[in-house]
Design a protein around this motif. Structure first.
Motif, short mmCIF file in Angstrom:
data_model
loop_
_atom_site.label_atom_id
_atom_site.label_comp_id
_atom_site.label_asym_id
_atom_site.label_seq_id
_atom_site.Cartn_x
_atom_site.Cartn_y
_atom_site.Cartn_z
N ARG A 1 -51.24 172.92 5.33
CA ARG A 1 -49.91 173.53 5.25
C ARG A 1 -48.78 172.36 5.54
N PRO A 2 -47.76 172.14 4.70
CA PRO A 2 -46.84 171.11 4.87
C PRO A 2 -45.76 171.26 5.76
N ARG A 3 -45.20 170.35 6.40
CA ARG A 3 -43.89 170.53 7.01
C ARG A 3 -42.88 170.51 6.12
N THR A 4 -41.99 171.32 6.18
CA THR A 4 -40.82 171.40 5.16
C THR A 4 -39.43 171.44 5.53
N PHE A 5 -38.76 170.66 5.07
CA PHE A 5 -37.25 170.32 5.60
C PHE A 5 -36.34 171.23 4.31
N LEU A 6 -35.52 171.93 4.57
CA LEU A 6 -34.86 172.90 3.67
C LEU A 6 -33.28 172.62 4.24
N VAL A 7 -32.23 172.41 3.37
CA VAL A 7 -31.08 172.50 3.33
C VAL A 7 -30.35 173.58 2.33
N GLY A 8 -29.68 174.59 2.79
CA GLY A 8 -29.18 175.60 2.08
C GLY A 8 -27.88 176.26 2.19
N ALA A 9 -27.28 177.02 1.47
CA ALA A 9 -26.08 177.67 1.85
C ALA A 9 -26.10 179.03 1.53
N ASN A 10 -25.45 180.08 2.51
CA ASN A 10 -25.21 181.46 1.82
C ASN A 10 -23.87 181.65 1.68
N ILE A 11 -23.57 182.17 0.57
CA ILE A 11 -21.94 182.55 0.17
C ILE A 11 -22.05 184.03 -0.05
N LYS A 12 -20.89 184.52 0.65
CA LYS A 12 -20.78 185.96 0.49
C LYS A 12 -19.07 186.06 -0.03
N PHE A 13 -18.84 186.82 -0.99
CA PHE A 13 -17.59 186.95 -1.76
C PHE A 13 -17.04 188.28 -1.20
N ILE B 1 -12.39 177.13 6.26
CA ILE B 1 -11.50 177.15 4.75
C ILE B 1 -10.49 178.13 4.74
N ASN B 2 -10.95 179.33 5.21
CA ASN B 2 -10.10 180.32 5.25
C ASN B 2 -9.71 180.66 3.89
N TRP B 3 -10.50 180.76 2.86
CA TRP B 3 -10.43 181.25 1.53
C TRP B 3 -10.24 182.81 1.39
N LYS B 4 -9.50 183.42 0.56
CA LYS B 4 -9.27 184.76 0.50
C LYS B 4 -10.66 185.47 -0.18
N TYR B 5 -11.09 184.68 -0.97
CA TYR B 5 -12.20 185.42 -1.60
C TYR B 5 -13.81 185.22 -1.18
N ILE B 6 -13.90 184.47 -0.10
CA ILE B 6 -15.30 183.91 0.52
C ILE B 6 -15.17 184.42 1.96
N TYR C 1 -23.88 176.75 10.20
CA TYR C 1 -22.47 176.95 10.62
C TYR C 1 -21.85 177.39 9.47
N ASP C 2 -20.92 178.37 9.89
CA ASP C 2 -20.07 179.03 8.81
C ASP C 2 -18.68 178.59 8.67
N PHE C 3 -18.65 177.66 7.55
CA PHE C 3 -17.44 176.98 7.22
C PHE C 3 -16.23 177.98 6.97
N SER C 4 -16.50 179.29 6.57
CA SER C 4 -15.48 180.02 6.05
C SER C 4 -14.26 180.09 6.80
#
Length: 496
Positions: free
Chosen positions: A484-496, A434-439, A428-431
């Protein structure tokens, strides 16, 4: 200058005054090592032609030289060309909303391969060793491997016919039919241990692959919902030919499945590469009468003192003896079909995707236990379904202290079909909140890798491959590799 020296030079260029430095092990048993150098020189040219985006031509010519091959066959020339016709751009084509774009393709190409070769495969290389004679250390030199002075480039030729089309401006279709032949296959041919040195590389014949591939992708939107669906599938048939030795066979390694185990895979003219070679079975003997009837029918028995619960090996030639002449092709590790699908959508900042892949028609040889006379090796839980009396099992033989019931046969061979849900991603894109000018994007996502695997294979992983330095051409051998393992990931993608 060194590059051209290596490509165009002879063996004397490699065995220079540096030789003594490379073999310091002669001077001190605690010092050893080696050095190798090789070079690859390539010339490449390409021509493209495009007329009105309707007629497309491409021609390529490569000229490659490698120091891994002797000067007699050091250089290889590899041409290729392709042509395409976008018939939907022709004036006679009646534009419509069904087929919005269409292109027919044909191509032919050659590529060369020298990577399996050792840097000095075409000359005799020496190895140092020491032994003690009358309390005096004595240094010796002996051949490390048999040389391959006449080796040449492995060449793959491929003919491809296909089309690309777009329907309704939403559905993309790609189809290909191909015939790929690998000639002068570079392979190490096993030799007898009495040779006293390593096996040489040879040009071991041809490997032909024939197949079709199809990929379909649908992209569309419903209101603010954008979605895409893709499926793909491929069929391939493999066949070996023109192996240049007397029996038309490149034999597989021994001592792989358990101590002193015999060869169980090979490459042979007329068969798929790396096919499994062993006995066919017909269940287990359930009682003494079945044993008597089997002998009366003049079928052979492999066990010296056969008993109920033992394996019934098939006497293919019905000569009353079970030997290597009764071994047959039990399948191979390469799939007949590969397939996959992907699904994705995004809606008001949410995105979701699923990717999957699978195989069908491949076989897996499973060997998790040492049957070579070590009675203390662990079994898997499958042994709980062993024969313990008449009618209790017709597949897993009784437990014995010998390996006579575990000569290589179809009891080792399992179906390797599977479907794997390889990735599931939700983000989900929280931008937008938040509505930040630089993100411009602040996407938080969660992902599961190797989420689910659907298969009847009872081993640790059906997507298993096997290859050694000497036999990288065999696949589908499961010796108990860590899954091979089962892998759970949590991450973030940030663009300025």
């Amino acid at each position: 200058s060194n590059l051209f020296r290596y490509i165009n030079g002879s063996k004397e260029d490699f065995l220079s005054d540096d030789y003594n430095q490379l073999n310091n092990g002669l001077l001190n048993p605690l010092i050893g090592g080696g050095q190798s150098e090789w070079a690859l020189l390539s010339f490449f040219g390409r021509a493209n032609y495009n007329y009105d985006n309707k007629y497309l031509l491409t021609a390529t010519l490569r000229r490659d030289g490698t120091s891994r091959i002797s000067t007699n066959n050091r250089w290889g020339t590899f041409p290729s060309f392709s042509a395409a016709w976008r018939f939907t751009e022709e004036s006679f084509y009646n534009k419509n909303k069904i087929l919005t774009d269409g292109k027919l393709r044909i191509g032919y190409g050659e590529t060369g391969n020298q990577s399996p070769l050792d840097p000095y495969a075409y000359i005799t290389r020496l190895k140092t060793s020491q032994y003690v004679f009358n309390d005096t250390p004595v240094a010796t030199l002996y051949p490390l491997v048999m040389p391959s002075p006449d080796i040449k480039w492995e060449t793959s030729e491929q003919v491809n016919i296909g089309f690309d089309a777009r329907f309704f401006s939403k559905l993309n279709a790609n189809f290909d039919f191909y015939v790929k032949t690998t000639k002068d296959w570079l392979v190490k041919a096993p030799i007898l241990g009495t040779a006293g040195t390593g096996a040489p590389f040879i040009n071991g014949g041809d490997v032909k692959n024939t197949g079709v591939e199809l990929a379909l992708t649908w992209n569309d939107r419903i209101g603010k919902l954008n979605y895409n669906i893709g499926i793909n599938g491929a069929y391939n048939k493999n066949k070996v030919g023109a192996i240049p030795n007397a029996d038309g066979i490149i034999h597989g390694l021994t001592n792989m499945l358990y101590d002193n185990s015999e060869e169980f895979y090979r490459a042979e003219n007329g068969h798929a590469i790396g096919y499994f070679w062993g006995y066919e079975t017909a269940g287990l003997f359930q009682n003494t009468q079945e044993i008597a009837d089997w002998k009366a029918a003049k079928n052979g028995i492999l066990q010296t003192n056969v008993r109920p619960g033992d394996v019934r090996y098939v006497d293919q030639d019905h000569n009353g003896v079970i030997d290597e002449n009764d071994k047959v092709d039990l399948g191979n590790g390469m799939p007949d079909f590969t397939f996959g699908f992907n699904l994705g959508f995004d809606y008001k900042g949410f995105d979701f995707s699923v990717n999957a892949n699978g195989m069908a028609g491949n076989k897996i040889v499973q060997s998790y236990r040492n049957h070579g006379g070590n009675s203390k090796s662990n079994y898997t839980s499958a042994i709980l379904a062993r024969w313990t009396g008449e009618g209790t099992s017709n597949h897993i033989p009784r437990v014995t202290e010998t390996n006579i019931n575990w000569q290589f046969s179809d009891l080792y061979v399992h179906d390797g079909d599977f479907l794997r849900i390889s990735n599931i991603t939700l983000g989900y894109d929280f931008s937008k909140l938040i509505n930040w000018k630089y993100i411009s994007q602040l996407r938080i996502y969660a992902q599961v890798q190797n989420a689910f695997t659907f298969t009847k294979y009872d081993g640790m992983d059906p997507e298993i491959g096997y290859g050694t330095e000497d036999n990288g051409w065999v696949s589908g051998i499961d010796l108990g590799y860590y899954p091979r393992p089962r892998t759970f990931l949590v991450g973030a993608n940030i663009k300025f």
